[in-house]
Design an enzyme around this catalytic site. Sequence first.
Site, PDB file in Angstrom:
ATOM      1  CG  ASN A   1      -1.771   1.488   1.222  1.00  0.00           C
ATOM      2  OD1 ASN A   1      -1.748   1.616   0.311  1.00  0.00           O
ATOM      3  ND2 ASN A   1      -2.043   1.585   2.781  1.00  0.00           N
ATOM      4  N   GLY A   2       1.299   2.483  -0.979  1.00  0.00           N
ATOM      5  CA  GLY A   2       1.556   2.945  -0.908  1.00  0.00           C
ATOM      6  C   GLY A   2       2.235   3.103  -2.500  1.00  0.00           C
TER       7      GLY A   2
END
Length: 608
Positions: free
Chosen positions: A98-99
């Site tokens: 995530n990111g």
Amino acid sequence: MCGIVGIVGNGPVAERLVDALKRLEYRGYDSAGVATLVDGRLDRRRAEGKLVNLEKRLAAEPLAGNIGIAHTRWATHGAPTEGNAHPHFVDGVAVVHNGIIENFSEIRDELTAEGRTFTTETDTEVVAQLLAKYRREGLGRREAMHAMLRRVTGAYALAVLFEDDPSTIMAARSGPPLAIGYGKGEMFLGSDAIALAPFTSEIAYLVDGDWAVIGRDGAFVFDIDGNRVDRPRQISSASAYLIDKGNHRHFMEKEIHEQPEAISHALGHYVDFLAHRVKPVAGGIDFAAVPSLAISACGTAYLAGLVGKYWFERYARLPVEIDVASEFRYREIPLNPASAALFISQSGETADTLASLRYCKEHGLKIGAVVNARESTIARESDAVFPILAGPEIGVASTKAFTCQLAVLAALSIGAGRARGTLTEAEEKHLVRHLAEMPRVMAGVLNTIQPAIEQLSRELSKCKDVLYLGRGTSYPLAMEGALKLKEISYIHAEGYAAGELKHGPIALIDENMPVIVIAPHDRFYEKTVSNMQEVAARGGRIILITDEKGAAASKLSTMATIVLPNVDEIIAPMIYSLPIQLLAYHTAVFMGTDVDQPRNLAKSVTVE
Ligand code: M6R
């Protein structure tokens, strides 16, 4: 955004991973995937689109294995195809992320020059490629993980599974949140405590720069230099139950109708209904002592902050500097360390809001968080937490969180006014009495305006553009109305200060342009009516949202007039939120869009 989850279990994990993903689907729903380790081999199932597609895939081709990681995606780099869906596999390494890996392009070029082949368009693949490279070069798993973390820059919450290790998941956090869950003989990892709620309530949050090795019996956490660190365990209050829609067609509809109750819950925290006073806010910000206030947030939360600015300035005579968080942190605002800053966020995880908070913290300001998620990063990093107590908000379009944010800001500004001596006790009591009326008035409005709104929504659903106008606190509300309509119906809409109409937007007015005018019969009413006349003179179709006095005073012919009860200015923004939310909702329903999970959006935006 995206949601990640991992289980080091003592029984099959695929079904439980998908159950955890369901609780994270608010973070993105472009694709989903799960990987497990079975008999020394990594295996995975992935599917484009919503989680239901992954469930179908798993039903047709089940996945065994007692250890696994999973992902629900909000696409940043690469189209939302199955090929780009996580987990990514490279030579015995599986990764979910995530990111955004900001230097992915440079790493990709470097590895490509070394002869490596990339199979996805994602930034995440470089993480798996780097780990595989370091393993080929002879590094152990932990060394490879540490080396990879030193090489990548950007924002990440990561979970990694190595094919040659059936008993461990590795994790890392820099930016997006990540929680480790402690079970009995099993361990869990997730983007938030809600994902892990069915498995455990004993949670430790990783902090930025942490990475962890998670086995069945516990976890070792390290900082970026490889030193062991302890992260305290706490008991999470996240509910294990998946919230359902009750008798409603959509979560958004349910959440709109929950507002009288949610507001009364929120107000109960801040207001003494018997004494008609605002309760002192314990451990909070000393509003009497601060010379000014900064407010920052994104989207709907920002618009709540904008209404808050009007209140803090009017009732507490406190100058407020406000901007959307993505601009605020880069503007190099001269901040006074004696001031306080408020950050408003439903999720408490919005990346830009968090970055603005940290910026103000570095400049020595006292930090207050107006949040729904009390265990969120924004709440944890603040000096004072002002919960909005709206309960879980599942629909991507924010409704009850908005009005509860407003209720909390109203109470805080009245409290600040008293503390600063700019409101008398009598004025405080007068305002609080009106706040206390709000749940009843809201319930009445929700019971009466639906038929008129539905009829009007049918007309709106045929339009290409809609303009919203308002003055005073109705101006941020006009922007909120436009935001709500565009995000769930995909109709182009803009919210303007009514006085700005003749400085440009009036050029758009013709007989095809509906103009929604939010005009309670307040001190701005006459001026707003003049702006309506300008619209009428050019053939524009006016939809007037006003009160009984405003409807009686209006001489203009309108396409429709929505009449609300006469209310005091302090509660008007919350009451007028109801018709604009319902208009957006019913228009989207007529258009057949995915109301709760509109295209391209996610509930929690953890990337810049
Ligand atoms: O979780 P946050 O309140 O920080 O989220 C901020 C925005 O992303 C959010 O309000 C967004 O604008 C909503 N989808 C609007 O309905």
